[in-house]
Design a protein around this motif. Structure first.
Motif, short mmCIF file in Angstrom:
data_model
loop_
_atom_site.label_atom_id
_atom_site.label_comp_id
_atom_site.label_asym_id
_atom_site.label_seq_id
_atom_site.Cartn_x
_atom_site.Cartn_y
_atom_site.Cartn_z
N THR A 1 -17.29 63.49 -17.47
CA THR A 1 -17.53 62.06 -17.58
C THR A 1 -18.92 61.77 -18.14
O THR A 1 -19.09 60.87 -18.97
CB THR A 1 -17.38 61.40 -16.20
OG1 THR A 1 -16.06 61.64 -15.70
CG2 THR A 1 -17.60 59.90 -16.28
N SER B 1 -15.30 67.53 -13.35
CA SER B 1 -14.86 66.18 -13.75
C SER B 1 -16.06 65.24 -13.89
O SER B 1 -16.08 64.40 -14.80
CB SER B 1 -13.87 65.63 -12.72
OG SER B 1 -14.51 65.37 -11.48
N PHE B 2 -17.05 65.38 -13.01
CA PHE B 2 -18.27 64.57 -13.15
C PHE B 2 -19.01 64.93 -14.44
O PHE B 2 -19.50 64.05 -15.15
CB PHE B 2 -19.18 64.80 -11.95
CG PHE B 2 -18.73 64.09 -10.70
CD1 PHE B 2 -17.63 63.26 -10.70
CD2 PHE B 2 -19.40 64.26 -9.51
CE1 PHE B 2 -17.21 62.60 -9.56
CE2 PHE B 2 -19.00 63.62 -8.35
CZ PHE B 2 -17.91 62.78 -8.38
N ARG C 1 -11.46 60.60 -17.13
CA ARG C 1 -12.76 60.45 -16.50
C ARG C 1 -12.67 60.83 -15.02
O ARG C 1 -11.58 60.92 -14.45
CB ARG C 1 -13.26 59.00 -16.63
CG ARG C 1 -13.63 58.62 -18.06
CD ARG C 1 -14.10 57.20 -18.15
NE ARG C 1 -14.58 56.87 -19.48
CZ ARG C 1 -15.85 57.01 -19.87
NH1 ARG C 1 -16.76 57.44 -19.01
NH2 ARG C 1 -16.20 56.71 -21.11
N ALA C 2 -13.82 61.04 -14.42
CA ALA C 2 -13.86 61.44 -13.02
C ALA C 2 -13.26 60.35 -12.14
O ALA C 2 -13.61 59.18 -12.26
CB ALA C 2 -15.31 61.71 -12.59
N ALA C 3 -12.34 60.75 -11.28
CA ALA C 3 -11.68 59.81 -10.38
C ALA C 3 -11.27 60.54 -9.11
O ALA C 3 -10.75 61.66 -9.17
CB ALA C 3 -10.46 59.18 -11.04
N PHE D 1 -17.54 56.56 -10.49
CA PHE D 1 -16.13 56.93 -10.47
C PHE D 1 -15.25 55.89 -9.77
O PHE D 1 -14.03 56.07 -9.69
CB PHE D 1 -15.94 58.26 -9.74
CG PHE D 1 -16.48 58.27 -8.33
CD1 PHE D 1 -15.71 57.81 -7.27
CD2 PHE D 1 -17.75 58.73 -8.07
CE1 PHE D 1 -16.19 57.81 -5.98
CE2 PHE D 1 -18.25 58.74 -6.77
CZ PHE D 1 -17.47 58.28 -5.73
N SER E 1 -11.20 55.56 -10.00
CA SER E 1 -10.49 55.90 -8.77
C SER E 1 -9.52 54.80 -8.37
O SER E 1 -8.40 55.08 -7.92
CB SER E 1 -11.50 56.16 -7.64
OG SER E 1 -12.32 57.27 -7.94
#
Length: 272
Positions: A112, A108-109, A32-34, A222, A226
């Motif tokens: 997700t 990445s966004f 996932r987006a991080a 995110f 993160s």
């Protein structure tokens, strides 16, 4: 004429490589987006009354340090090998690396968002692989009608004949349409003069602005990912500092296979 043909081939090959890199950004990753933050940044920024836009701006500005250093280094290598102006090379590499960084964050966004809507990683990969396959078939069929047949290898006198045909393939038929945005991205890096650089910089800045708008419009949470990514990064750094390299390079956990292979069947499936 020879220099212009060589420049067109270099630009086309660089655009083709960039196309492959962008395609891999959408196919390979599964997380996932991080955004990676240090422990101090998480402790200071996350509890603060600031929004996600500010966190993204902070991450984009912080990444410019590595991008500028990489751009100057690549420009130095490019000037030593291919000549040209160091300032234009550096600015072109900065624009290209900044655009790749924005594309990496935006993709990445988007991945997700697809996961949140119930589209698994394998469905996404099959979708993009299928789309890339259809585009490839269409390009090949179009190219067979628009381009002359490849030269006979027995009649090729030197490398210039193959270079001329490769330039013709990449600059005529369907390829210019497919590679157009990627040519815009690499054009400033390969510019030969001030006027050519200024003309090529405009489309790249437009692509960067479009990517920035796309990232800011993506409503993706995110923060939790993160924090988890930053925790793992801090643990790996601490293990390396203590000399425990095995812990730093801890193997990934095994995953269930996406499907079971039968003992007999089509060999191409097993290879895939």
């Amino acid at each position: 004429a020879w220099l212009s043909e060589r420049h067109a081939l270099a630009e086309s090959l660089a655009a083709l490589v960039l196309l492959v890199i962008v395609l891999l950004m959408w196919i390979i990753p599964h997380e996932r987006a991080a955004l990676t933050f240090t422990e101090a940044e998480i402790a200071f920024l996350f509890p603060a009354p600031i929004g996600r836009r500010t966190l993204i701006h902070f991450k984009l500005l912080k990444s410019q340090t590595a991008i500028l250093f990489s751009a100057l280094f690549m420009a130095l290598l490019g000037v030593r090998w291919a000549g040209g102006n160091y300032l234009f090379r550096g600015a072109g590499w900065w624009a290209l690396l900044s655009l790749i960084n924005l594309q990496l964050l935006g993709s990445s966004f988007a991945r997700t968002l697809l996961l949140e809507r119930g589209i698994s990683n394998w469905r996404r990969r099959l979708f993009f692989l299928g789309g890339a396959g259809l585009v490839t078939v269409g390009v090949v069929l179009w190219a067979r009608r628009a381009l002359p047949p490849p030269p006979d290898l027995s009649a090729v006198r030197d490398l210039s004949d193959l270079t001329a045909y490769a330039t013709q393939v990449l600059t005529s038929g369907p390829m210019p349409w497919l590679l157009a945005p990627f040519r815009w991205a690499v054009a400033p890096m390969l510019a030969g003069g001030a006027q050519e650089f200024c003309l090529a910089l405009g489309p790249v800045l437009g692509l960067m602005a479009l990517h920035y708008w796309w990232i800011m419009r993506s409503n993706v949470a995110f923060e939790e990912a993160s924090i988890e990514l930053s925790r793992k990064f801090a643990e790996r750094i601490a293990a390396m500092r203590s000399g425990n390299w095995q812990a730093a390079n801890k193997p990934k956990k095994g995953k269930r296979p996406p499907f079971q292979l039968h003992p007999e069947g089509w060999p191409a499936i097993a290879i895939f």
